[in-house]
Design a protein around this motif. Structure first.
Motif, PDB file in Angstrom:
ATOM      1  N   VAL A 365     -22.859  55.107  28.263  1.00 29.08           N
ATOM      2  CA  VAL A 365     -21.726  54.801  29.217  1.00 29.08           C
ATOM      3  C   VAL A 365     -20.299  54.766  28.743  1.00 29.08           C
ATOM      4  N   THR A 366     -19.408  55.610  29.224  1.00 26.49           N
ATOM      5  CA  THR A 366     -18.109  55.746  28.650  1.00 26.49           C
ATOM      6  C   THR A 366     -17.060  55.375  29.354  1.00 26.49           C
ATOM      7  N   ASN A 367     -16.038  54.334  29.122  1.00 20.92           N
ATOM      8  CA  ASN A 367     -15.104  53.984  29.786  1.00 20.92           C
ATOM      9  C   ASN A 367     -13.713  54.557  29.557  1.00 20.92           C
ATOM     10  N   GLU A 368     -12.912  54.325  30.298  1.00 21.95           N
ATOM     11  CA  GLU A 368     -11.659  54.897  30.584  1.00 21.95           C
ATOM     12  C   GLU A 368     -10.751  54.925  29.219  1.00 21.95           C
ATOM     13  N   ASP A 369     -11.032  54.198  28.466  1.00 21.67           N
ATOM     14  CA  ASP A 369     -10.468  53.823  26.917  1.00 21.67           C
ATOM     15  C   ASP A 369     -11.068  54.875  25.863  1.00 21.67           C
ATOM     16  N   GLY A 370     -12.084  55.548  26.287  1.00 20.29           N
ATOM     17  CA  GLY A 370     -12.770  56.394  25.657  1.00 20.29           C
ATOM     18  C   GLY A 370     -13.987  56.040  24.736  1.00 20.29           C
ATOM     19  N   LEU A 371     -14.376  54.710  25.161  1.00 14.99           N
ATOM     20  CA  LEU A 371     -15.461  54.163  24.209  1.00 14.99           C
ATOM     21  C   LEU A 371     -16.616  54.291  25.017  1.00 14.99           C
ATOM     22  N   THR A 372     -17.612  54.737  24.071  1.00 10.58           N
ATOM     23  CA  THR A 372     -19.101  54.944  24.712  1.00 10.58           C
ATOM     24  C   THR A 372     -20.063  53.785  24.145  1.00 10.58           C
ATOM     25  N   SER A 373     -20.478  53.049  25.368  1.00 17.05           N
ATOM     26  CA  SER A 373     -21.381  51.855  24.743  1.00 17.05           C
ATOM     27  C   SER A 373     -22.837  52.543  24.975  1.00 17.05           C
ATOM     28  N   VAL A 374     -23.684  52.474  23.994  1.00 16.21           N
ATOM     29  CA  VAL A 374     -25.221  53.193  23.909  1.00 16.21           C
ATOM     30  C   VAL A 374     -26.010  51.735  24.177  1.00 16.21           C
ATOM     31  N   ALA A 375     -26.479  51.673  25.138  1.00 14.02           N
ATOM     32  CA  ALA A 375     -27.568  50.450  25.597  1.00 14.02           C
ATOM     33  C   ALA A 375     -28.917  50.897  25.440  1.00 14.02           C
ATOM     34  N   LYS A 376     -29.635  49.968  25.171  1.00 16.15           N
ATOM     35  CA  LYS A 376     -31.109  50.163  25.128  1.00 16.15           C
ATOM     36  C   LYS A 376     -31.681  50.116  26.480  1.00 16.15           C
ATOM     37  N   ALA A 377     -32.517  51.344  26.855  1.00 22.06           N
ATOM     38  CA  ALA A 377     -33.069  51.392  28.106  1.00 22.06           C
ATOM     39  C   ALA A 377     -34.306  50.492  28.141  1.00 22.06           C
ATOM     40  N   GLY A 378     -34.386  49.858  29.493  1.00 22.48           N
ATOM     41  CA  GLY A 378     -35.954  49.099  29.420  1.00 22.48           C
ATOM     42  C   GLY A 378     -35.181  47.756  29.893  1.00 22.48           C
ATOM     43  N   PRO A 379     -36.083  46.755  30.075  1.00 23.28           N
ATOM     44  CA  PRO A 379     -35.998  45.382  30.541  1.00 23.28           C
ATOM     45  C   PRO A 379     -35.123  44.492  29.943  1.00 23.28           C
ATOM     46  N   THR A 380     -34.843  44.925  28.756  1.00 24.03           N
ATOM     47  CA  THR A 380     -34.067  43.584  27.871  1.00 24.03           C
ATOM     48  C   THR A 380     -32.615  44.575  27.384  1.00 24.03           C
ATOM     49  N   PHE A 381     -31.564  43.734  27.833  1.00 22.14           N
ATOM     50  CA  PHE A 381     -30.396  44.292  27.629  1.00 22.14           C
ATOM     51  C   PHE A 381     -29.901  44.085  25.879  1.00 22.14           C
ATOM     52  N   GLU A 382     -29.534  45.331  25.430  1.00 22.01           N
ATOM     53  CA  GLU A 382     -29.206  45.317  24.156  1.00 22.01           C
ATOM     54  C   GLU A 382     -28.350  46.580  23.827  1.00 22.01           C
ATOM     55  N   ALA A 385     -24.883  50.462  19.990  1.00 22.07           N
ATOM     56  CA  ALA A 385     -23.829  50.916  19.310  1.00 22.07           C
ATOM     57  C   ALA A 385     -22.424  51.119  20.356  1.00 22.07           C
ATOM     58  N   GLU A 386     -21.248  51.047  19.791  1.00 22.19           N
ATOM     59  CA  GLU A 386     -20.188  51.121  20.497  1.00 22.19           C
ATOM     60  C   GLU A 386     -19.127  52.390  19.539  1.00 22.19           C
ATOM     61  N   ASN A 387     -19.037  53.402  20.225  1.00 23.58           N
ATOM     62  CA  ASN A 387     -18.208  54.652  19.808  1.00 23.58           C
ATOM     63  C   ASN A 387     -16.746  54.751  20.289  1.00 23.58           C
ATOM     64  N   ASP A 388     -16.087  54.757  19.453  1.00 20.57           N
ATOM     65  CA  ASP A 388     -14.606  54.622  20.144  1.00 20.57           C
ATOM     66  C   ASP A 388     -13.790  55.987  19.821  1.00 20.57           C
ATOM     67  N   PHE A 389     -13.472  56.714  20.892  1.00 22.34           N
ATOM     68  CA  PHE A 389     -12.525  57.694  20.637  1.00 22.34           C
ATOM     69  C   PHE A 389     -11.212  57.350  21.023  1.00 22.34           C
ATOM     70  N   ASP A 390     -10.782  56.339  21.618  1.00 22.66           N
ATOM     71  CA  ASP A 390      -9.608  55.784  21.896  1.00 22.66           C
ATOM     72  C   ASP A 390      -8.615  56.886  22.507  1.00 22.66           C
ATOM     73  N   ASP A 391      -8.894  57.215  23.694  1.00 23.15           N
ATOM     74  CA  ASP A 391      -8.288  58.521  24.432  1.00 23.15           C
ATOM     75  C   ASP A 391      -8.911  58.368  25.628  1.00 23.15           C
ATOM     76  N   TYR A 392      -8.107  58.488  26.689  1.00 22.72           N
ATOM     77  CA  TYR A 392      -8.361  58.195  28.025  1.00 22.72           C
ATOM     78  C   TYR A 392      -9.429  59.312  28.577  1.00 22.72           C
ATOM     79  N   THR A 393     -10.343  58.682  29.113  1.00 18.64           N
ATOM     80  CA  THR A 393     -11.306  59.358  29.525  1.00 18.64           C
ATOM     81  C   THR A 393     -12.014  58.939  31.051  1.00 18.64           C
ATOM     82  N   LEU A 394     -12.276  59.977  31.681  1.00 18.67           N
ATOM     83  CA  LEU A 394     -12.736  59.958  33.024  1.00 18.67           C
ATOM     84  C   LEU A 394     -14.025  60.330  33.197  1.00 18.67           C
ATOM     85  N   SER A 395     -14.457  61.582  32.645  1.00 14.92           N
ATOM     86  CA  SER A 395     -15.738  62.334  32.917  1.00 14.92           C
ATOM     87  C   SER A 395     -16.978  61.521  32.355  1.00 14.92           C
TER      88      SER A 395
END
Length: 424
Positions: A365-382, A385-395
């Motif tokens: 999941v990438t937000n508008e600040d260019g940070l992509t959160s990588v969450a574990k799929a499945g029934p438990t939220f985890e 990683a968080e990966n930051d490009f620090d650049d405006y991102t829409l796509s």
């Protein structure tokens, strides 16, 4: 074998493929729903770590890169002009750039490059927010051009046209759902991929008012049994259409229960198997089962959820449905029953416009600040990683053959090692 038959078979092979397909041929990937069967994908990166290459871009865009083999194709805005770029996957440099037209303007977040291209591996089709629709071969030769606004009237959306075309068989399905700034009817087009000619045009009536007729969604493909239907959302309703004729087969209301005049729809419908998930403007998100005819509001709506997304389109693996709202709050629901598995889990605070994708047991999941959160799929939220490009991102991210492609305002990044011909 006639060329049109060959193209139809090729298009069908990816449009209905299982999530193990390796290319990312349109905005929501090989299965048209944001899911990929890739394995061993990168979970961590930075501006310098795990970056295979990056390509400088002239401006922001909500358009997602698409990938086929050794080519990445993307819509690009540069000043007043709009282009289609083909980028060499091996070297990370453009193979060619083709001008689509002028008239680029920015409207709130988006500009006229927002629609994503689509490819069948031999040709690429691209729509602009100005209504220009062009076809090219993968060498960059222009095959035909259409001007949808010239043919059918000016678009009347409040924030500019942003829908991507849907490729199925030998046809492109193009929706124009508007009403805020026009009295013209909304409509759906079937366009022949080889000639660019309109096969049919059907109007799509709605009782929605003020801004609510406007839709920025992309059509979805529903297949069940021997049936295939085109699913469209906007104007307070979801409809299913016969691909051969455009005839409306079914309709469900309930996307705007209070008749709010500002209920434009941005997040697109998602199909997995015989279920259709339909966001509105957060409240509600509906799940429908396939097979209905006529008004299916009471007969085929399986469940409703009051905390759906506004802009990001949800993603599902068929077991769980994941939804992220504009504020970065994430829910996981049972895909069949709508039961909340977990809810109100906080990703890094920010604004979220890109849509989540799922692969390798991970949700990106990438937000508008260019940070992509990588969450574990499945029934438990985890959060993995968080990966930051620090650049405006829409796509939204694109995934193909071991790599992840993320587009920011200033760069297209290629993350990870290319494993051509493998599924991980």
């Amino acid at each position: 074998m006639p060329m049109k038959t060959a193209l139809t078979i090729l298009a069908l092979s990816y449009a209905v493929a299982a999530p193990t397909a390796e290319n990312w041929p349109q905005w929501r990937g090989p299965s048209l729903n944001g899911a990929s069967g890739e394995r061993d994908l990168p979970a961590r990166w930075s501006k310098t770590e795990n970056i295979t290459w990056k390509v400088a871009l002239p401006a922001l865009s909500g358009s997602t890169p698409i990938v086929w083999g050794d080519r990445i194709l993307l819509s690009v805005a540069e000043g007043d002009d709009l282009y289609l770029w083909s980028v060499d996957r091996t070297r990370g440099v453009p193979n060619w750039k083709r001008r689509l037209g002028g008239g680029n303007v920015r409207m709130q977040k988006q500009n006229m490059s927002s629609p994503s291209p689509v490819t069948d591996g031999r040709h690429v089709w691209v729509m602009t927010g100005t209504g220009i629709l062009k076809a090219f071969d993968l060498a960059g030769k222009e095959l035909w051009v259409r001007d949808i606004q010239k043919d059918y009237g000016r678009f009347g959306l409040n924030w500019g046209y942003g829908s991507s075309p849907l490729l199925y068989g030998d046809a492109l399905y193009v929706q124009v759902l508007h009403g805020m700034r026009t009295n013209d009817p909304s409509y759906l087009l079937r366009i022949d991929t080889t000639t660019g000619r309109t096969v049919w045009r059907v109007e799509r009536p709605t009782q929605a008012r003020f801004e609510s007729p406007d839709s920025y969604t992309t059509p979805a493909l529903l297949r069940y049994g021997t049936n295939t239907e085109i699913v469209i959302t906007g104007g307070d309703v979801v409809t299913g259409h016969d691909p051969a004729t455009g005839k409306e087969l079914w309709r469900a209301s309930g996307l705007n229960p209070d008749n709010d005049g500002s209920y434009r729809i941005v997040a697109s419908p998602v199909v997995h198997g015989e279920l259709v998930y339909v966001p509105s403007r957060e409240r509600p998100m509906l799940a429908l089962k396939a097979g209905g005819r006529g008004d299916v509001t009471r007969s085929h709506v399986m469940w409703s959820f009051g905390n759906g997304p506004d802009v990001p389109t949800p993603v599902t693996d068929g077991t769980y449905l994941y939804a992220v709202n504009d504020r970065g709050i994430m829910w996981c629901l049972d895909a069949r029953t709508g039961r909340e598995i977990y809810g109100r889990k906080r990703l890094r605070p920010g604004t979220y416009s890109g849509s989540p994708v799922i692969a390798d047991g991970k949700i990106y999941v990438t937000n508008e600040d260019g940070l992509t959160s990588v969450a574990k799929a499945g029934p438990t939220f985890e959060i993995l990683a968080e990966n930051d490009f620090d650049d405006y991102t829409l796509s939204s991210p694109a995934i193909s053959e071991g790599q992840i492609f993320i587009r920011t305002t200033h760069f297209l990044y290629c993350i990870g090692n290319w494993r051509p011909g493998t599924k991980g």
